[in-house]
Design a protein around this motif. Sequence first.
Motif: not given
Length: 143
Positions: A30-40
């Motif tokens: 979702d939009a709140n998830f810390p995707a950029t800091s967690h993703a390769t």
Amino acid sequence: MLRNIPALLSPELLHSLRAMGHGDEIVIADANFPATSHATRCHRLDGVSATDTLAAVLALLPLDSFVPDPALVMEVVGDPDAVPPIIAAFQDIIDSKADAPRPVAKLERFAFYSRAKAAFCIVQTGETRLYGNIILKKGVIGP
């Protein structure tokens, strides 16, 4: 343009789905998830719901039938037995779109984050419903 591929899947996301192997995992967040800091690899689908993204991904990606829990969601903090409406919607989509539907399993919030960090990629959607996050394990495409 290609036929029979959901239009909301970007060329980069299609590349990741194709490059994934059996057992690799993808997170739809979702939009709140810390995707950029967690993703390769982070793919953004701003303005697209997590449920529409899940349906589009499942049109191309088989769920792993060799594991008991090929789809995992984040449990509600402080109420692990709760089933938010978006989780129920995820289950309905899996039941109708997956080749081998299974009940979604739950992971505690920080366990979910740890698992997401190890995923092949994360798709950050524009989903605003809370707990709109799901991890899918890719299955085998038979001959």
